[in-house]
Design a protein around this motif. Structure first.
Motif: not given
Lengths: 140, 167
Positions: B25, B33, A47, A63, A29, A36-37, A32-33, A59-60, B42, B21, B36, A54-56, B38-40, A40, A50-51, B29
């Motif tokens: 999430g 942010y 992509a 939890f 947290f 993501a890298l 997160l960017e 949090w998973l 970053a 989750a 969504f 990063v979202v899930i 993130f990659l772009e 990737d 990957v996004n 996000t």
């Protein structure tokens, strides 16, 4: 006496596993960017996936970590933990086969490189998880 | 409860945890942010933003570094948040150029020398507005862009003076 010892050992294992995932989530947290890298860098996912990861995933992990900590839906959380750890380990193996010199992304920016050590670490966690899964019916 | 029902119950629990989750999430996000990508984002950041030791066009600076620039070099301080947030509290001598309203002050941007020393800030460490504005200005050829990444929250936490409008 023997049963008590076994129970305490399982409690310690449960706490260790929960803290690993909670710490891992919190580290992700922080950035997160960066995560993501990291994802990737495995050069496996497009992509959009990957996004989604990063979202899930943070949090998973959070939890599942808290689920284990508070013994909430223990079996489901342990199974989910196991599935996630197996997936993470497969990713590390793929990265090694590809010869990638990358960070695993397991603990956000404090991650270590992928390699044999990481696989051994993951196997130990999986082993602890299996022990808990085997005995959680007796203990809880 | 037989084995099949137990397995079904566990699978149902796993699905619920997964959906929770995913929901948390998504909401997190969107709130923090705004999108969504993130990659772009970053990749974009890492291609434009560099540290002090490399040639740079946009630099991320701490509040201490910003203070040093303000005291010694009289930079143009830009608040990239919206007008309402700017009216409530702002850093002294800052001007408000909302990142999301770039077109409305484009003439002013053109009137500035391209080597103007600029400090941009927004709300806090997760806020992307200062990055968005800096990238737009970079495209217009500005060469001395600094993002105070801790934002006005960091400024306030260090008890530095703010101009506040309680109304």
């Amino acid at each position: 006496m023997k049963i008590e010892l076994k129970k305490y050992s399982l409690e310690i294992l449960r706490l260790i596993l929960s803290f690993i995932f909670i710490l891992s989530a919190l580290e992700k947290f922080k950035s997160l960017e960066s995560f993501a890298l990291n994802v990737d860098a495995y050069q496996i996912f497009p992509a959009i996936v990957v996004n989604l990861i990063v979202v899930i995933i943070p949090w998973l992990e959070l939890f599942v970590g808290f689920g284990l900590l508070f013994k909430f839906k223990l079996r489901a959380n342990l199974l989910l933990y196991l599935i996630l750890m197996i997936c993470f380990t497969i990713l590390v193996v793929i990265a090694m086969i590809k010869g990638l010199d990358i960070e695993c992304g397991c603990f956000g920016e404090s991650s270590t490189k992928v390699g044999l050590v990481k696989i051994i670490e993951n196997m130990m966690i999986i082993f602890m998880n299996l022990i808990l899964l085997k005995f959680c019916k007796i203990t809880y | 409860m037989n084995t099949t029902s137990k397995v079904k119950a566990i699978l149902k629990d796993i699905l619920i945890i997964f959906i929770l989750a995913l929901s948390f999430g998504n909401v997190y996000t969107l709130i923090i942010y705004g999108d969504f990508n993130f990659l772009e984002r970053a990749k974009h950041k890492s291609s434009h933003i560099s540290n002090e030791n490399t040639p740079q066009k946009i630099k991320e600076i701490s509040i201490e570094q910003a203070l040093n620039l303000i005291q010694n070099h009289k930079p143009l301080i830009i608040d990239a948040r919206n007008e309402n947030e700017y009216q409530i509290s702002r850093i002294e001598n800052s001007i408000n150029l909302p990142a999301k309203n770039f077109e409305s002050y484009i003439d002013y941007i053109f009137s500035l020398p391209k080597d103007t020393l600029i400090i941009i800030y927004c709300e806090g460490i997760h806020c992307q507005l200062s990055h968005q504005l800096a990238e737009k200005m970079l495209n217009f050829g500005f060469t001395n862009l600094n993002i105070m990444y801790e934002g006005i929250e960091g400024w306030q936490q260090k008890n530095l003076p703010l101009i506040k409008n309680e109304n």
